[in-house]
Motif scaffolding. Sequence first.
Motif, PDB file in Angstrom:
ATOM      1  N   TYR A 142       1.059  -1.284  -0.278  1.00 44.32           N
ATOM      2  CA  TYR A 142       0.083  -0.002  -0.214  1.00 44.32           C
ATOM      3  C   TYR A 142       0.879   1.492   0.641  1.00 44.32           C
ATOM      4  O   TYR A 142       2.043   1.303   0.744  1.00 44.32           O
ATOM      5  N   ARG A 143       0.668   2.317  -0.248  1.00 43.22           N
ATOM      6  CA  ARG A 143       1.023   3.519  -0.497  1.00 43.22           C
ATOM      7  C   ARG A 143      -0.121   4.620   0.587  1.00 43.22           C
ATOM      8  O   ARG A 143      -0.726   4.200  -0.338  1.00 43.22           O
ATOM      9  N   THR A 144       0.305   5.498   0.925  1.00 42.92           N
ATOM     10  CA  THR A 144       0.088   6.631   1.207  1.00 42.92           C
ATOM     11  C   THR A 144      -0.978   7.533   0.619  1.00 42.92           C
ATOM     12  O   THR A 144      -0.244   8.510  -0.700  1.00 42.92           O
ATOM     13  N   ALA A 145      -1.934   7.709   0.698  1.00 45.31           N
ATOM     14  CA  ALA A 145      -3.002   8.084  -0.290  1.00 45.31           C
ATOM     15  C   ALA A 145      -3.016  10.181   0.306  1.00 45.31           C
ATOM     16  O   ALA A 145      -2.986  11.454  -0.069  1.00 45.31           O
ATOM     17  N   ALA A 146      -3.351   9.676   1.543  1.00 49.28           N
ATOM     18  CA  ALA A 146      -3.963  11.497   2.069  1.00 49.28           C
ATOM     19  C   ALA A 146      -3.441  10.919   3.637  1.00 49.28           C
ATOM     20  O   ALA A 146      -3.546  10.054   3.406  1.00 49.28           O
ATOM     21  N   THR A 147      -3.274  11.920   4.542  1.00 48.58           N
ATOM     22  CA  THR A 147      -2.834  12.056   5.684  1.00 48.58           C
ATOM     23  C   THR A 147      -3.856  13.284   6.212  1.00 48.58           C
ATOM     24  O   THR A 147      -4.311  14.465   6.099  1.00 48.58           O
ATOM     25  N   TYR A 148      -4.932  12.845   7.728  1.00 50.46           N
ATOM     26  CA  TYR A 148      -5.939  14.023   7.851  1.00 50.46           C
ATOM     27  C   TYR A 148      -5.393  14.265   9.385  1.00 50.46           C
ATOM     28  O   TYR A 148      -5.050  12.971  10.181  1.00 50.46           O
ATOM     29  N   LEU A 149      -5.284  14.899  10.016  1.00 52.85           N
ATOM     30  CA  LEU A 149      -5.388  15.896  11.327  1.00 52.85           C
ATOM     31  C   LEU A 149      -6.468  15.648  11.939  1.00 52.85           C
ATOM     32  O   LEU A 149      -7.626  16.828  11.599  1.00 52.85           O
ATOM     33  N   LEU A 150      -7.475  15.383  12.727  1.00 52.84           N
ATOM     34  CA  LEU A 150      -8.351  15.950  13.543  1.00 52.84           C
ATOM     35  C   LEU A 150      -8.653  16.857  14.366  1.00 52.84           C
ATOM     36  O   LEU A 150      -7.993  16.436  15.455  1.00 52.84           O
ATOM     37  N   VAL A 151      -9.210  18.156  14.350  1.00 53.22           N
ATOM     38  CA  VAL A 151      -8.904  18.831  14.800  1.00 53.22           C
ATOM     39  C   VAL A 151     -10.417  19.200  14.989  1.00 53.22           C
ATOM     40  O   VAL A 151     -11.465  19.849  14.537  1.00 53.22           O
TER      41      VAL A 151
END
Length: 96
Positions: free
Chosen positions: A51-60
Motif C-alpha cells: 500500500y502507499r499513503t494516499a492522504a493523511t488527516y489531522l482531526l481538530v
Amino acid sequence: MRSRMNTRSSRLTVTFSHPFVLAGYADELPAGAYEVIVEEELIQGLSFVAYRTAATYLLVHGKGCRAGRTELRLITQNDLETAQSRASGFDTKQKP
C-alpha cells in the motif's frame, strides 16, 4: 470469488506537549492529543500486497464558539513531523 479491498485507513493518536502550527493553516493549535487518520491505497500490479499513503488527516475538534465541530485537516507526513519537532522544542529544520 473473493474481492480485495483497494483502500484502507488507520488511526493513531499524536500528543503535542506545546501549542503548534501546521503548514498551510494560519491558526495555532493548542497542546493536547490529536487523532491522525492515514488513508492508503493498494498498489496494483505487484506480485505481493503493498500500500502507499494516499492522504493523511489531522482531526481538530472545535473549542469555544466552535465546540461540537470537527475539522479534518489534510496534512503530509512531513507537516506532522515538523509540527511534532517544533512542539517538542527540538526543531531540526534549518531556518534561513
